[in-house]
Each structure stands twice: as structure tokens, then as C-alpha cells.
Design a protein around this motif. Sequence first.
Motif, PDB file in Angstrom:
ATOM      1  N   LYS A  48       0.808  -1.211   0.000  1.00 17.74           N
ATOM      2  CA  LYS A  48       0.000   0.000   0.000  1.00 17.74           C
ATOM      3  C   LYS A  48       0.848   1.270   0.000  1.00 17.74           C
ATOM      4  O   LYS A  48       0.335   2.357   0.251  1.00 17.74           O
ATOM      5  CB  LYS A  48      -0.925   0.006   1.222  1.00 17.74           C
ATOM      6  N   THR A  49       2.135   1.143  -0.262  1.00 20.89           N
ATOM      7  CA  THR A  49       3.030   2.284  -0.232  1.00 20.89           C
ATOM      8  C   THR A  49       3.672   2.488  -1.599  1.00 20.89           C
ATOM      9  O   THR A  49       3.581   1.638  -2.481  1.00 20.89           O
ATOM     10  CB  THR A  49       4.128   2.083   0.822  1.00 20.89           C
ATOM     11  N   LEU A  50       4.343   3.616  -1.746  1.00 23.93           N
ATOM     12  CA  LEU A  50       4.979   3.990  -3.005  1.00 23.93           C
ATOM     13  C   LEU A  50       6.493   4.013  -2.833  1.00 23.93           C
ATOM     14  O   LEU A  50       6.996   4.175  -1.715  1.00 23.93           O
ATOM     15  CB  LEU A  50       4.483   5.368  -3.455  1.00 23.93           C
ATOM     16  N   PRO A  51       7.261   3.877  -3.932  1.00 24.75           N
ATOM     17  CA  PRO A  51       8.717   3.948  -3.837  1.00 24.75           C
ATOM     18  C   PRO A  51       9.156   5.303  -3.262  1.00 24.75           C
ATOM     19  O   PRO A  51       8.485   6.307  -3.485  1.00 24.75           O
ATOM     20  CB  PRO A  51       9.170   3.790  -5.296  1.00 24.75           C
ATOM     21  N   PRO A  52      10.258   5.315  -2.526  1.00 25.97           N
ATOM     22  CA  PRO A  52      11.182   4.196  -2.264  1.00 25.97           C
ATOM     23  C   PRO A  52      10.810   3.340  -1.054  1.00 25.97           C
ATOM     24  O   PRO A  52      11.475   2.360  -0.784  1.00 25.97           O
ATOM     25  CB  PRO A  52      12.507   4.923  -2.010  1.00 25.97           C
ATOM     26  N   VAL A  53       9.748   3.722  -0.320  1.00 25.01           N
ATOM     27  CA  VAL A  53       9.336   2.934   0.847  1.00 25.01           C
ATOM     28  C   VAL A  53       8.322   1.903   0.374  1.00 25.01           C
ATOM     29  O   VAL A  53       7.130   1.983   0.667  1.00 25.01           O
ATOM     30  CB  VAL A  53       8.757   3.846   1.942  1.00 25.01           C
ATOM     31  N   CYS A  54       8.789   0.913  -0.359  1.00 24.10           N
ATOM     32  CA  CYS A  54       7.907  -0.091  -0.952  1.00 24.10           C
ATOM     33  C   CYS A  54       8.449  -1.487  -0.654  1.00 24.10           C
ATOM     34  O   CYS A  54       9.565  -1.652  -0.159  1.00 24.10           O
ATOM     35  CB  CYS A  54       7.799   0.126  -2.463  1.00 24.10           C
ATOM     36  N   LEU A  55       7.643  -2.469  -0.973  1.00 22.98           N
ATOM     37  CA  LEU A  55       8.006  -3.851  -0.669  1.00 22.98           C
ATOM     38  C   LEU A  55       9.263  -4.281  -1.413  1.00 22.98           C
ATOM     39  O   LEU A  55      10.092  -5.012  -0.878  1.00 22.98           O
ATOM     40  CB  LEU A  55       6.833  -4.768  -1.019  1.00 22.98           C
ATOM     41  N   TYR A  56       9.423  -3.828  -2.640  1.00 24.10           N
ATOM     42  CA  TYR A  56      10.597  -4.193  -3.434  1.00 24.10           C
ATOM     43  C   TYR A  56      11.882  -3.755  -2.736  1.00 24.10           C
ATOM     44  O   TYR A  56      12.826  -4.538  -2.583  1.00 24.10           O
ATOM     45  CB  TYR A  56      10.486  -3.548  -4.812  1.00 24.10           C
ATOM     46  N   ASN A  57      11.914  -2.510  -2.279  1.00 23.44           N
ATOM     47  CA  ASN A  57      13.115  -2.007  -1.615  1.00 23.44           C
ATOM     48  C   ASN A  57      13.306  -2.626  -0.238  1.00 23.44           C
ATOM     49  O   ASN A  57      14.441  -2.814   0.216  1.00 23.44           O
ATOM     50  CB  ASN A  57      13.041  -0.484  -1.500  1.00 23.44           C
ATOM     51  N   PHE A  58      12.203  -2.944   0.442  1.00 22.55           N
ATOM     52  CA  PHE A  58      12.319  -3.608   1.732  1.00 22.55           C
ATOM     53  C   PHE A  58      12.958  -4.989   1.566  1.00 22.55           C
ATOM     54  O   PHE A  58      13.789  -5.403   2.393  1.00 22.55           O
ATOM     55  CB  PHE A  58      10.944  -3.723   2.383  1.00 22.55           C
ATOM     56  N   TYR A  59      12.581  -5.695   0.509  1.00 23.00           N
ATOM     57  CA  TYR A  59      13.189  -6.996   0.256  1.00 23.00           C
ATOM     58  C   TYR A  59      14.699  -6.857   0.016  1.00 23.00           C
ATOM     59  O   TYR A  59      15.491  -7.668   0.499  1.00 23.00           O
ATOM     60  CB  TYR A  59      12.525  -7.661  -0.944  1.00 23.00           C
ATOM     61  N   ILE A  60      15.093  -5.823  -0.726  1.00 23.63           N
ATOM     62  CA  ILE A  60      16.519  -5.625  -1.013  1.00 23.63           C
ATOM     63  C   ILE A  60      17.291  -5.346   0.273  1.00 23.63           C
ATOM     64  O   ILE A  60      18.398  -5.869   0.478  1.00 23.63           O
ATOM     65  CB  ILE A  60      16.695  -4.483  -2.029  1.00 23.63           C
ATOM     66  N   ILE A  61      16.724  -4.530   1.154  1.00 25.69           N
ATOM     67  CA  ILE A  61      17.391  -4.248   2.426  1.00 25.69           C
ATOM     68  C   ILE A  61      17.498  -5.515   3.269  1.00 25.69           C
ATOM     69  O   ILE A  61      18.549  -5.811   3.853  1.00 25.69           O
ATOM     70  CB  ILE A  61      16.632  -3.149   3.196  1.00 25.69           C
ATOM     71  N   MET A  62      16.419  -6.303   3.343  1.00 31.33           N
ATOM     72  CA  MET A  62      16.453  -7.544   4.100  1.00 31.33           C
ATOM     73  C   MET A  62      17.464  -8.520   3.519  1.00 31.33           C
ATOM     74  O   MET A  62      18.117  -9.267   4.254  1.00 31.33           O
ATOM     75  CB  MET A  62      15.065  -8.184   4.115  1.00 31.33           C
ATOM     76  N   ARG A  63      17.630  -8.515   2.201  1.00 35.14           N
ATOM     77  CA  ARG A  63      18.542  -9.450   1.553  1.00 35.14           C
ATOM     78  C   ARG A  63      19.992  -8.987   1.614  1.00 35.14           C
ATOM     79  O   ARG A  63      20.880  -9.753   2.005  1.00 35.14           O
ATOM     80  CB  ARG A  63      18.129  -9.632   0.091  1.00 35.14           C
ATOM     81  N   ASP A  64      20.258  -7.737   1.250  1.00 35.38           N
ATOM     82  CA  ASP A  64      21.628  -7.272   1.073  1.00 35.38           C
ATOM     83  C   ASP A  64      22.272  -6.758   2.347  1.00 35.38           C
ATOM     84  O   ASP A  64      23.484  -6.884   2.519  1.00 35.38           O
ATOM     85  CB  ASP A  64      21.673  -6.174   0.005  1.00 35.38           C
ATOM     86  N   ARG A  65      21.485  -6.172   3.237  1.00 32.98           N
ATOM     87  CA  ARG A  65      22.074  -5.572   4.436  1.00 32.98           C
ATOM     88  C   ARG A  65      21.876  -6.411   5.687  1.00 32.98           C
ATOM     89  O   ARG A  65      22.731  -6.425   6.570  1.00 32.98           O
ATOM     90  CB  ARG A  65      21.490  -4.174   4.670  1.00 32.98           C
ATOM     91  N   LEU A  66      20.747  -7.103   5.781  1.00 36.14           N
ATOM     92  CA  LEU A  66      20.460  -7.897   6.979  1.00 36.14           C
ATOM     93  C   LEU A  66      20.594  -9.390   6.748  1.00 36.14           C
ATOM     94  O   LEU A  66      20.619 -10.160   7.708  1.00 36.14           O
ATOM     95  CB  LEU A  66      19.048  -7.584   7.480  1.00 36.14           C
ATOM     96  N   HIS A  67      20.652  -9.815   5.484  1.00 32.28           N
ATOM     97  CA  HIS A  67      20.791 -11.234   5.123  1.00 32.28           C
ATOM     98  C   HIS A  67      19.717 -12.083   5.810  1.00 32.28           C
ATOM     99  O   HIS A  67      19.986 -13.175   6.317  1.00 32.28           O
ATOM    100  CB  HIS A  67      22.184 -11.738   5.489  1.00 32.28           C
ATOM    101  N   SER A  68      18.503 -11.587   5.821  1.00 26.11           N
ATOM    102  CA  SER A  68      17.376 -12.287   6.453  1.00 26.11           C
ATOM    103  C   SER A  68      16.177 -12.310   5.524  1.00 26.11           C
ATOM    104  O   SER A  68      15.030 -12.187   5.969  1.00 26.11           O
ATOM    105  CB  SER A  68      17.004 -11.604   7.779  1.00 26.11           C
ATOM    106  N   GLU A  69      16.422 -12.489   4.239  1.00 22.14           N
ATOM    107  CA  GLU A  69      15.313 -12.452   3.296  1.00 22.14           C
ATOM    108  C   GLU A  69      14.340 -13.607   3.491  1.00 22.14           C
ATOM    109  O   GLU A  69      13.186 -13.535   3.048  1.00 22.14           O
ATOM    110  CB  GLU A  69      15.821 -12.449   1.852  1.00 22.14           C
ATOM    111  N   GLU A  70      14.767 -14.688   4.182  1.00 23.99           N
ATOM    112  CA  GLU A  70      13.857 -15.811   4.382  1.00 23.99           C
ATOM    113  C   GLU A  70      12.668 -15.412   5.272  1.00 23.99           C
ATOM    114  O   GLU A  70      11.582 -15.976   5.134  1.00 23.99           O
ATOM    115  CB  GLU A  70      14.590 -17.006   4.994  1.00 23.99           C
TER     116      GLU A  70
END
Length: 404
Positions: A48-70
Motif C-alpha cells: 500500500k506504499t509507493l517507492p522508495p518505501v515499498c516492498l521491493y526495496n524492503f526486500y533488497i534491504i532484508m537481503r543485502d544488508r540484513l541477510h534475512s530475506e527468508e
Amino acid sequence: MSVSATALEAGHNVSDEARYTEKYPDNTNLSAYDTTGLPTLEQVLSRKTLPPVCLYNFYIIMRDRLHSEELLDFYLDVQHHEILWRRYVKGMKKSGHIDETDLTDGFHGPKLVSRLSYASLRRDELARSPSPARSRSPELGQNTSTQQLVYDEDGRSADDGVRRPNYNRSTSPSPMVPRGPLVESVPVGQQDSAFASNIPGGGGSSPTREDVTASCEKIYYKYIVQSAHKEIFILPGSVRSMIAKRIEQDERDDPAVFAEAKDIVFESMQRRGFPKFLRCKVWGNTTMWQQLGRLVFGLSALFLGFAIELSLILLGHDRWGERFWGLIPIFFGMLNVMIGLSGLDPIWALVFNISETTTFHFNQVRQPQVKKILKSRAMWLLTLSIVLSVIITIIFAAIPGHRL
């Protein structure tokens, strides 16, 4: 809390579904407490949000910075399972298997879960089956979680040729239900259609019970069991055992099976992932590698500016003339050092209105509150860089020259 008689007949305890319904009556998690006007985690996960605060960017942060994409993968798969279950329930309602009274507690209510349990479906099927099948009803009535009703592919039993719906439970991991790539934004109010386009039966026809079961088992074998491909390590052993009992013994495949696990994953992302995401996307617009590169470039430019100023001093040049040329590398160096430390490029924010997703890949900033914050911080950062650069240049220019 009382347990309905139909639930007991279904062969499983539904008190957990009741708690789930009372806690989330509209099938959503509670919104994160927010006083800034910024999107909440629930809104991001619901697209329900727009870029850059969107699900796509949240996934990238979880994957690249926190390594918790699972964690995010699990939450999204459970969301897809909930949409699949909702579409299945609507299909059962259209076919007349359930009515409005079964939906009084919602799509996750204990009454509906009990009504659509495998035991209840088997009883309904036996009640509608011809007399030859009725004569075998005691045998079928003894069916447990380790026994199965086996039909061939066209829905006919092997020995009587009577066509029946296949309510068979599989005992091995089912193929993964296909899920499309993450989209950057979906208009508010169209989440169900966005989910439905990527799940079985999403093209207009209702999903079958086999689709629901396959989706449930995919989540179980992918995230819950030990040594799973994307095992969720933060789940307590008691939660894992409860999920295993619901699926393997109680023959359940409704979304409330994963209610406790979903809550734990949500709270973990709320506590650890979402604050990091906001820092990166609301108060910054660069990636980690961009920040590192800008910091190195800024320090190099500052070194060059200082070297030029010191050279002009030692060569005896006029204090208020040629020495001001050192302002150019000093300014670029100071600006890039600020970008490296803050993660915000003021030129991108003020001139281009973009935010970096991955290295040199960008989103247009479309969330109004985020756009306002980025522009105000960019003005402050740009002004600070100019002021510091001028002060440093004036200090160098004020030093008397001394030719060696």
C-alpha cells in the motif's frame, strides 16, 4: 474459551484459530505504532506504499544488508496462502458447500475451519455417495492422519468407478506453488487481484483443495522443518511442533496453522529490519556500496584539495588569489564525504528526485512524506558542505606564503 462440537468432531482443537480471529478480526496484523506520518511495516507488506518505501526495496534491504530475506519470503508466502484460502472459501460458498452462517467469524473462524476440515468433507461426501460406498463407510470412518482416500487422476475410485472430489492428503513435499516477482507498488484496494494473478486458480476459476494443501505443505517444508531450504531459525521449538502437529496429525491446511509463526516473523522484522529500512530509504537515497565509493572518492578529493593548498603556500603564492582554486576539490571532497557518512546524495534528491535501489539502479521518489524529508535533509547537507568547504579554504588562504 469454548470449543464447538463441530470442531471436536473434525478431530482437532480450534482454540488457536479463535485467538487468531479475535486478535486479527480483519485478517491483518496490527499496524505498527507511528507518529511521523510515514508508512508502517504492515502497509509496506500489504503493498500500500509507493517507492522508495515499498516492498521491493524492503526486500533488497532484508537481503543485502540484513541477510534475512527468508523472513520476508515466509511472510509473503503465508500472505499468498491466505489469499488462496479466501478464494477457495468463496468458491465453496458459490458451490453451496458452505453458507453465510459458516462465515460469521470470518475466513479464519473456527466454525469455517471445522466445516472445511477433511473429516467434515469426508462425512459430506459419504452422505452423498451411493449405497455401495455407504457400505464401506465404517472403513472410511476409521481414516486417520496416516490413512488416505486414494482416487485416480480423474477423481474415480479404483474399485467402484464412482466419481468423487479428491480430498486426498499428500504425504510428501508438494511442488512449490509459483509466485511472481515482487512488484514495486500496487494500487491500494487491488491487493487481492495482485496476489490472485500469481496463485493457482487466480485466472478467474476458484482454486481446488489440492492447491490449498500444496501451498500449505510448500510453506511447511520450505521454512518450518529442520534443515529446510530457508529454515526460520528464530521460531521456538514449541511453535515448530505445534505447526507439525496441525499439518501432519490434524490434517489442516488453513492459514491459521502458521498464525504464531507469522506473528513472530512480523515482530522480528518490525524490531530489526524495518528501522534499518527507514534509515536507508527515508533519510537516505544511496546503497551501501555507493556510500563506500563516495567516501573513498571524497577522502581522495579532500587529499587533493589539501595538497593543492599546501603547494600554493609553500610556493609563496598570494593568500587571497590563486589559493581559492583549492575550493573546488575541497568542496567535492567534503560533499562526497558527507554522502558517504549520511547515505544521502543531495543532487539526486533536489535535481533528479531519485533513490538508488541497487547500485546505479533507481526509483523515482513518489511517497510524499519521504520526498519532503529527503529534500529538506538534502538542502541541509548541501548547505553544510558548502559552508565547511568555504571555511577550510579561507583557513588555508589566510596562512602566509613561504617559498622553500
